[in-house]
Design a protein around this motif. Structure first.
Motif, mmCIF file in Angstrom:
data_model
loop_
_atom_site.group_PDB
_atom_site.id
_atom_site.type_symbol
_atom_site.label_atom_id
_atom_site.label_comp_id
_atom_site.label_asym_id
_atom_site.label_seq_id
_atom_site.Cartn_x
_atom_site.Cartn_y
_atom_site.Cartn_z
ATOM 1 N N VAL A 134 14.883 -10.059 12.621
ATOM 2 C CA VAL A 134 14.269 -9.333 11.578
ATOM 3 C C VAL A 134 14.096 -10.373 10.528
ATOM 4 O O VAL A 134 12.914 -10.563 9.855
ATOM 5 N N ASN A 135 15.121 -11.122 10.304
ATOM 6 C CA ASN A 135 15.415 -12.158 9.073
ATOM 7 C C ASN A 135 14.255 -13.407 9.647
ATOM 8 O O ASN A 135 13.693 -13.837 8.786
ATOM 9 N N ALA A 136 14.170 -13.503 10.887
ATOM 10 C CA ALA A 136 13.453 -14.778 11.429
ATOM 11 C C ALA A 136 11.924 -14.534 11.081
ATOM 12 O O ALA A 136 10.947 -15.266 10.697
ATOM 13 N N LEU A 137 11.497 -13.005 11.155
ATOM 14 C CA LEU A 137 10.231 -12.613 10.825
ATOM 15 C C LEU A 137 9.943 -12.794 9.235
ATOM 16 O O LEU A 137 8.758 -12.897 8.891
ATOM 17 N N GLN A 138 10.983 -12.812 8.435
ATOM 18 C CA GLN A 138 10.843 -12.919 7.137
ATOM 19 C C GLN A 138 10.822 -14.436 6.593
ATOM 20 O O GLN A 138 10.646 -14.743 5.559
ATOM 21 N N GLY A 139 11.284 -15.331 7.513
ATOM 22 C CA GLY A 139 11.054 -16.844 7.204
ATOM 23 C C GLY A 139 12.366 -17.432 6.953
ATOM 24 O O GLY A 139 12.473 -18.592 6.966
ATOM 25 N N ILE A 140 13.504 -16.590 6.586
ATOM 26 C CA ILE A 140 14.828 -17.109 6.240
ATOM 27 C C ILE A 140 15.803 -16.322 7.178
ATOM 28 O O ILE A 140 16.126 -14.955 6.903
ATOM 29 N N VAL A 141 16.565 -17.032 8.122
ATOM 30 C CA VAL A 141 17.484 -16.254 8.900
ATOM 31 C C VAL A 141 18.584 -16.410 7.965
ATOM 32 O O VAL A 141 19.275 -17.494 7.761
ATOM 33 N N ARG A 142 19.338 -15.417 7.778
ATOM 34 C CA ARG A 142 20.839 -15.101 7.235
ATOM 35 C C ARG A 142 21.843 -14.868 8.120
ATOM 36 O O ARG A 142 21.805 -13.859 8.937
ATOM 37 N N ASP A 143 23.027 -15.374 7.745
ATOM 38 C CA ASP A 143 24.256 -14.963 8.261
ATOM 39 C C ASP A 143 24.879 -13.707 7.940
ATOM 40 O O ASP A 143 24.167 -13.001 7.028
ATOM 41 N N SER A 144 25.626 -13.018 8.307
ATOM 42 C CA SER A 144 26.219 -11.636 8.085
ATOM 43 C C SER A 144 26.743 -11.516 6.703
ATOM 44 O O SER A 144 26.708 -10.566 5.845
ATOM 45 N N ASP A 145 27.054 -12.762 6.239
ATOM 46 C CA ASP A 145 27.446 -12.909 4.729
ATOM 47 C C ASP A 145 26.398 -13.159 3.785
ATOM 48 O O ASP A 145 26.615 -13.213 2.452
ATOM 49 N N GLY A 146 25.379 -13.037 4.207
ATOM 50 C CA GLY A 146 24.254 -13.547 3.497
ATOM 51 C C GLY A 146 23.832 -15.139 3.235
ATOM 52 O O GLY A 146 22.547 -15.510 2.635
ATOM 53 N N ILE A 158 6.242 -25.059 5.197
ATOM 54 C CA ILE A 158 5.585 -24.103 4.738
ATOM 55 C C ILE A 158 5.638 -23.650 3.590
ATOM 56 O O ILE A 158 6.840 -23.455 3.047
ATOM 57 N N THR A 159 4.610 -23.264 2.839
ATOM 58 C CA THR A 159 4.679 -22.616 1.387
ATOM 59 C C THR A 159 4.690 -21.123 1.766
ATOM 60 O O THR A 159 3.910 -20.777 2.228
ATOM 61 N N LYS A 160 5.843 -20.565 1.243
ATOM 62 C CA LYS A 160 5.577 -19.147 1.417
ATOM 63 C C LYS A 160 4.646 -18.387 0.518
ATOM 64 O O LYS A 160 4.648 -18.557 -0.791
ATOM 65 N N LYS A 161 3.882 -17.561 1.105
ATOM 66 C CA LYS A 161 2.803 -16.771 0.244
ATOM 67 C C LYS A 161 3.322 -15.388 -0.178
ATOM 68 O O LYS A 161 4.030 -14.853 0.516
ATOM 69 N N THR A 162 3.045 -15.183 -1.266
ATOM 70 C CA THR A 162 3.595 -13.876 -2.099
ATOM 71 C C THR A 162 2.310 -13.188 -2.485
ATOM 72 O O THR A 162 1.419 -13.779 -3.031
ATOM 73 N N ILE A 163 2.226 -11.968 -2.207
ATOM 74 C CA ILE A 163 1.017 -11.139 -2.780
ATOM 75 C C ILE A 163 1.802 -10.000 -3.633
ATOM 76 O O ILE A 163 2.791 -9.265 -3.129
ATOM 77 N N ASN A 164 1.327 -9.881 -4.716
ATOM 78 C CA ASN A 164 1.837 -9.121 -5.644
ATOM 79 C C ASN A 164 0.903 -7.725 -5.673
ATOM 80 O O ASN A 164 -0.345 -7.847 -5.901
ATOM 81 N N PHE A 165 1.335 -6.413 -5.540
ATOM 82 C CA PHE A 165 0.556 -5.239 -5.644
ATOM 83 C C PHE A 165 1.046 -4.713 -7.061
ATOM 84 O O PHE A 165 2.072 -4.533 -7.338
ATOM 85 N N ASP A 166 -0.229 -4.023 -7.553
ATOM 86 C CA ASP A 166 0.160 -3.343 -8.727
ATOM 87 C C ASP A 166 -0.134 -1.930 -8.151
ATOM 88 O O ASP A 166 -1.236 -1.199 -8.202
ATOM 89 N N PHE A 167 0.958 -1.138 -8.306
ATOM 90 C CA PHE A 167 0.820 0.157 -7.754
ATOM 91 C C PHE A 167 0.733 1.127 -8.838
ATOM 92 O O PHE A 167 0.376 2.440 -8.811
ATOM 93 N N THR A 168 0.676 0.665 -10.033
ATOM 94 C CA THR A 168 0.240 1.486 -11.231
ATOM 95 C C THR A 168 -1.351 1.783 -11.460
ATOM 96 O O THR A 168 -1.495 2.677 -11.934
ATOM 97 N N ALA A 169 -1.970 0.792 -10.916
ATOM 98 C CA ALA A 169 -3.430 0.701 -11.320
ATOM 99 C C ALA A 169 -3.926 1.764 -10.022
ATOM 100 O O ALA A 169 -3.566 1.581 -8.765
ATOM 101 N N THR A 170 -4.965 2.383 -10.494
ATOM 102 C CA THR A 170 -5.597 3.428 -9.713
ATOM 103 C C THR A 170 -6.484 2.710 -8.808
ATOM 104 O O THR A 170 -7.141 3.286 -7.874
ATOM 105 N N ALA A 171 -6.986 1.484 -9.326
ATOM 106 C CA ALA A 171 -7.889 0.794 -8.676
ATOM 107 C C ALA A 171 -7.369 0.033 -7.085
ATOM 108 O O ALA A 171 -8.108 -0.427 -6.221
ATOM 109 N N THR A 172 -6.005 -0.090 -7.167
ATOM 110 C CA THR A 172 -5.133 -0.770 -5.922
ATOM 111 C C THR A 172 -5.500 -0.190 -4.673
ATOM 112 O O THR A 172 -5.353 1.092 -4.526
#
Length: 173
Positions: A134-146, A158-172
């Motif tokens: 599951v960590n690999a799917l997120q791009g960073i594999v972490r040990d049990s201690d983080g 690879i440049t990590k892509k981030t998408i911001n969602f505005d859940f307060t806007a009714t148009a989202t």
């Protein structure tokens, strides 16, 4: 009467089957076909990155110079495979004068105690594997201690892509 050595060999085979019969309650990433259901036998893995380009070929008139093909390039990245050992032991004192876990009536046996340890190991390894996948799917594999074991974004530039969602806007949507 069979020899003690053949009895011990038979017992090892029985214990091995007990490990394989423990149901794996994890593994959603394997069930979805995202990862193979088996491991590798080496302490390192080589990942081949192919930078091929797929593009539409432009039309040209007959007899004119055709478009140039873009050749595939490749490079290798080597990753060290982490090791996840788990230690446990069953001593005579763990079963001596101890009631059987299932019946609560008879005395516990060494083979039952060993089977419980095998089951615990199997489940701990299964959830560790699921955590890593599951960590690999997120791009960073972490040990049990983080701590970070491998950062695929850095390893493969690879440049990590981030998408911001505005859940307060009714148009989202």
């Amino acid at each position: 009467m069979p020899s003690t050595q053949s009895n011990n060999l038979f017992r090892l085979v029985t214990d091995s089957k007990a490990i394989q019969l423990i149901p794996n309650v994890y593994g959603r990433s394997i069930q979805r076909g995202l990862f193979r259901g088996y491991g590798i036998t080496t302490t390192a893995a080589r990942v081949m990155e192919v930078n091929g380009v797929l593009s539409l070929i432009p039309s040209t008139s007959r007899g004119s110079m055709p478009a140039s093909n873009t050749r595939v390039t490749r490079k290798f990245t080597y990753l060290t495979v982490p090791h996840f050992p788990l230690y446990d032991q069953v001593k005579g004192e763990d079963v001596q004068d101890v009631v059987d876990w299932e019946t609560g009536e008879s005395l516990d046996t060494m083979s039952a105690a060993v089977a419980r340890v095998f089951e615990s190991h199997r489940l701990n390894h299964a959830i560790t594997r699921e955590w890593l996948q599951v960590n690999a799917l997120q791009g960073i594999v972490r040990d049990s201690d983080g701590s970070v074991l491998v950062d695929f974004f850095n390893e493969f530039s690879i440049t990590k892509k981030t998408i911001n969602f505005d859940f307060t806007a009714t148009a989202t949507k």
